[in-house]
Design an enzyme around this catalytic site. Structure first.
Site, mmCIF file in Angstrom:
data_model
loop_
_atom_site.group_PDB
_atom_site.id
_atom_site.type_symbol
_atom_site.label_atom_id
_atom_site.label_comp_id
_atom_site.label_asym_id
_atom_site.label_seq_id
_atom_site.Cartn_x
_atom_site.Cartn_y
_atom_site.Cartn_z
ATOM 1 N N ASN A 9 17.464 -11.761 48.639
ATOM 2 C CA ASN A 9 17.140 -10.422 49.328
ATOM 3 C C ASN A 9 16.866 -10.687 50.494
ATOM 4 O O ASN A 9 15.595 -10.981 50.716
ATOM 5 C CB ASN A 9 15.965 -9.944 48.348
ATOM 6 C CG ASN A 9 15.524 -8.509 48.912
ATOM 7 O OD1 ASN A 9 16.167 -7.920 49.734
ATOM 8 N ND2 ASN A 9 14.489 -7.944 48.365
ATOM 9 N N LYS A 11 16.099 -8.417 52.702
ATOM 10 C CA LYS A 11 15.180 -7.643 53.303
ATOM 11 C C LYS A 11 15.746 -7.020 54.707
ATOM 12 O O LYS A 11 16.926 -7.290 54.859
ATOM 13 C CB LYS A 11 13.596 -7.921 53.257
ATOM 14 C CG LYS A 11 13.191 -8.572 52.101
ATOM 15 C CD LYS A 11 11.874 -8.979 51.981
ATOM 16 C CE LYS A 11 11.576 -9.438 50.565
ATOM 17 N NZ LYS A 11 10.387 -9.707 49.989
ATOM 18 N N HIS A 97 11.930 -2.178 44.303
ATOM 19 C CA HIS A 97 11.309 -3.282 45.019
ATOM 20 C C HIS A 97 10.133 -3.010 45.391
ATOM 21 O O HIS A 97 9.785 -1.812 46.007
ATOM 22 C CB HIS A 97 12.053 -3.668 46.303
ATOM 23 C CG HIS A 97 11.492 -5.157 46.536
ATOM 24 N ND1 HIS A 97 10.444 -5.187 47.575
ATOM 25 C CD2 HIS A 97 11.987 -6.589 46.293
ATOM 26 C CE1 HIS A 97 10.138 -6.671 47.560
ATOM 27 N NE2 HIS A 97 11.192 -7.354 46.918
ATOM 28 N N GLU A 99 8.097 -3.166 47.840
ATOM 29 C CA GLU A 99 8.065 -2.865 49.324
ATOM 30 C C GLU A 99 8.341 -1.385 49.060
ATOM 31 O O GLU A 99 8.111 -0.836 49.976
ATOM 32 C CB GLU A 99 8.866 -3.697 50.213
ATOM 33 C CG GLU A 99 8.020 -5.134 50.508
ATOM 34 C CD GLU A 99 9.022 -6.141 50.558
ATOM 35 O OE1 GLU A 99 10.318 -6.014 50.872
ATOM 36 O OE2 GLU A 99 8.622 -7.670 50.390
ATOM 37 N N GLU A 169 8.634 -9.350 39.614
ATOM 38 C CA GLU A 169 8.160 -9.908 41.004
ATOM 39 C C GLU A 169 6.880 -9.483 41.102
ATOM 40 O O GLU A 169 6.378 -8.421 41.404
ATOM 41 C CB GLU A 169 8.870 -9.380 42.039
ATOM 42 C CG GLU A 169 10.354 -9.618 42.451
ATOM 43 C CD GLU A 169 11.033 -9.610 43.504
ATOM 44 O OE1 GLU A 169 11.330 -10.504 44.044
ATOM 45 O OE2 GLU A 169 10.789 -8.327 44.315
ATOM 46 N N GLY A 175 6.212 -13.283 49.316
ATOM 47 C CA GLY A 175 5.881 -13.427 50.794
ATOM 48 C C GLY A 175 4.563 -14.296 51.012
ATOM 49 O O GLY A 175 4.187 -14.284 51.965
ATOM 50 N N SER A 215 7.993 -16.062 46.149
ATOM 51 C CA SER A 215 7.780 -17.237 46.862
ATOM 52 C C SER A 215 8.594 -18.454 46.276
ATOM 53 O O SER A 215 8.003 -19.502 45.924
ATOM 54 C CB SER A 215 6.481 -17.738 47.126
ATOM 55 O OG SER A 215 5.690 -16.667 47.967
HETATM 56 P P1 13P Z 1 9.661 -14.036 48.955
HETATM 57 O O1 13P Z 1 10.650 -15.163 48.224
HETATM 58 O O2 13P Z 1 9.664 -14.257 50.409
HETATM 59 O O3 13P Z 1 8.322 -14.008 48.473
HETATM 60 O O4 13P Z 1 10.123 -12.620 48.468
HETATM 61 C C1 13P Z 1 10.452 -12.316 47.199
HETATM 62 C C2 13P Z 1 11.119 -10.871 46.973
HETATM 63 O O5 13P Z 1 10.501 -9.784 47.483
HETATM 64 C C3 13P Z 1 12.447 -10.731 46.557
HETATM 65 O O6 13P Z 1 12.775 -9.650 46.336
#
Ligand code: 13P
Length: 266
Positions: A9, A11, A97, A99, A169, A175, A215
């Protein structure tokens, strides 16, 4: 046998040239590599989906969108509909997601609505769920995850379990460099699978791919994939480097071969 999905992903990262370069490198590195049940998926930003599809054409790498509109068509400035994604022949789309939940007030009801729209267009939704740190610390992980599952899957008919993908997640692991331990992740994945068993069927629960996200990187992927109910990763930061993405696809393939060997008793 469940698919093992290694999904990147991206983003809001990478422009046109970076998207093209990434796909060229990954397509060329994986050409001729026998992937078995491993499915590599990459979700670039909307403007570069067509370029990603062009570059990955004829390869094993599949392309996903990162979001879809609640609405079908019309006066919704800035939105992209499921029908538009279907017109590109996109196989996957991420929804729910954390976010989007955090910055765009996305609710489980919104996610459920989007999920039905994607299914109606033959696009496989990658449905994200997961608890915040405060919820985990308050011992609410199970209740939160089950409530999200219930909300997102309300009145969603599933027959085979391959119609959707779930991504667990934990928000505190996204992140942050702080991955859930394989035990923590496995516990929630097993919970999700047993809920699917109780609310759908053994077939649906068995065939459903449940990805872990938060992560994930080449260093911790193998241990996560060794867990019985972890069927791949939804990967942010580490999916941005072609080299790391290629390595993670290869790690998944090795893990899958190993599990196959154990199961055949060799
Ligand atoms: P990271 O792998 O950067 O922690 O992000 C995970 C994520 O949000 C995938 O959708």
């Amino acid at each position: 046998m469940r698919k093992i999905i290694i999904a990147g992903n991206w983003k809001m990262n990478k422009g046109l040239d970076e998207t093209r370069d990434f796909f060229q490198e990954v397509v060329s590195a994986l050409r001729g590599v026998e992937l078995g049940s491993i499915v590599p998926v990459v979700a670039p930003a909307y403007p570069f989906l067509a370029e990603a599809l062009r570059e990955s054409f004829g390869s094993d790498i599949l392309v996903s969108a990162q979001e879809v509109s609640l609405n079908s068509d019309g006066a919704y400035t800035g939105e992209v509909s499921a029908a538009m994604l279907k017109s590109l022949n996109l196989p996957y789309c991420i929804i729910g997601h954390s976010e989007r939940r955090q910055y765009h007030n996305e609710s489980d009801a919104n996610v459920q609505h989007k999920l039905l729209k994607l299914l109606a267009h033959g696009i496989t939704p990658i449905v994200c769920i997961g608890e915040t740190l405060a919820q985990r610390d308050a011992n609410q992980t199970e209740a939160v995850v089950l409530a999200q599952l219930k909300g997102c899957l309300q009145d969603v008919p599933l027959k085979t379990g391959t119609e959707i993908i779930i991504a667990y997640e934990p928000v505190w692991a996204i992140g942050t460099g702080r991955t859930a331990t394989p035990e923590q992740a496995q516990e929630v994945h097993a919970l999700i699978r047993s809920w699917m068993m109780e609310n759908y069927s053994g077939v649906v629960a068995t065939n459903l791919s449940i990805l872990y996200g938060g992560s994930v990187k080449p260093d911790n992927l193998a241990l996560l994939l060794a867990c019985e109910d972890i069927d791949g990763g939804l990967i942010g930061g580490a999916s941005l480097k072609a080299e790391d993405f290629i390595e993670m696809v290869k790690i998944a393939r090795e893990a899958d071969l190993l599990i196959g060997l154990c199961q055949s008793g060799d």
